[in-house]
Design a protein around this motif. Sequence first.
Motif, PDB file in Angstrom:
ATOM      1  N   THR A   1      -7.515  -6.214   5.197  1.00 15.08           N
ATOM      2  CA  THR A   1      -7.814  -4.663   4.888  1.00 15.08           C
ATOM      3  C   THR A   1      -6.521  -3.858   4.942  1.00 15.08           C
ATOM      4  O   THR A   1      -6.536  -2.765   4.339  1.00 15.08           O
TER       5      THR A   1
ATOM      6  N   LYS B   1       0.811  -1.360  -0.110  1.00 16.82           N
ATOM      7  CA  LYS B   1      -0.078   0.088  -0.136  1.00 16.82           C
ATOM      8  C   LYS B   1       0.789   1.369  -0.024  1.00 16.82           C
ATOM      9  O   LYS B   1       0.354   2.394  -0.675  1.00 16.82           O
TER      10      LYS B   1
ATOM     11  N   GLU C   1      -8.681  -2.619   0.177  1.00 16.83           N
ATOM     12  CA  GLU C   1      -9.924  -2.227   0.446  1.00 16.83           C
ATOM     13  C   GLU C   1     -11.044  -3.335  -0.156  1.00 16.83           C
ATOM     14  O   GLU C   1     -12.011  -3.807   0.541  1.00 16.83           O
ATOM     15  N   ARG C   2     -10.568  -3.692  -1.458  1.00 19.50           N
ATOM     16  CA  ARG C   2     -11.569  -4.246  -2.089  1.00 19.50           C
ATOM     17  C   ARG C   2     -11.597  -5.661  -1.870  1.00 19.50           C
ATOM     18  O   ARG C   2     -13.008  -6.257  -1.770  1.00 19.50           O
TER      19      ARG C   2
END
Length: 376
Positions: free
Chosen positions: A330, A108, A334-335
């Motif tokens: 997560t 991320k 997020e998906r």
Amino acid sequence: MSTALIRNRYFDELASTPGLYWLGQNTNHIESHPAVTEAMVRSIEAGEFNAYAPPLGFEALRRAIVEDLGVAGAEALVTEGGVNALAMICRARCRPGTTFVTTDPTWKWPCLFARQQGAEVIEIPIYDPACDYRLTPAALKAHVDERTAIIYLVDPNNPLGIRYTAAEIESFAAIARDCDALLVHDCTYRDFADGHHPALHAAPEGAVVSMSFSKWLGLAGLRIGALIAAPHLFEEFARTATSVLGASVVAQRAAQAGLSVKPEWMSKVRAIDAANKVMIRDAAGLVGLDLPIFPSHGNFLVLETAGAGIRPEALVECYRRKGIMIRQGTYHTERFGDRFVKVSTSVPSAWVEKFCALLPEMVAQARTLNELPPQF
């Protein structure tokens, strides 16, 4: 209280937990090689930490990094962890009107760095058996254009653990050339993979490799990594460096010692890692947790929780109460984050044995948890 403070206190509490089993950050907790420990002790006893290191890293370490990657003619820039190398690259290339193309899931933080520079982040979904949980050349080609500044590939993928073939890397490099994008190959987990192919072999003038000593060598808390690139790219990225006074002297001595014993060390680490993965797979199958990818080419496994009827966050919290850290999906995506937890495997076997022994109890408890504290 701000989210930043809550997040910091969350990790401070974990770090302050006596005897915590770190099974969530892909860090390596196998006892260090004596040569690495001795190199750090020698450095400390000599008082080397009283002075700054060379801004690009000790020359002997820079040479050893290039040699280890097998890319003659490239240059290595030693950084304060692999994340610092990636931030440097994003500062150099990302700006408003450009795109940063990666997968979902991915790691991320480079996405955050790209957004901080004003770039649009495009995440191509790969959490799907239809694409074998991997980016395809066709999918990548459909999402790049003249705006694309960076194609970011973490390989082996964190958290899925898939590894790209040499042919796939060659295809990605060709696509990057066609749209004049930089191919950034995050090779943090390459030492746990078979048949890994650094992008610098496919695109010596148009790719940069980032790497870390946190995972394979167990130096996460010392913060040391590197980027490796052709000389002209090396000079470009060096101009965006913020670590102008060099990375930790003690960490660099440990890294150099680690590279000198790497074949011996990784033979031991990978044997423990592989045995831990088998233990987790067998235990997970008994309680309805599915493994979409096995074996993983990283030092971790994804365990899907839907079949067991539990939320990932609930399982994380149950284990936290037992002094074991695992990670909710997560953190990565997020998906798809509601599908899985991630468990690290480059740890002492006793840690995994305890994780597996507790698993039936933890799954049962997780079904009853509704109110959960924030997780990061």
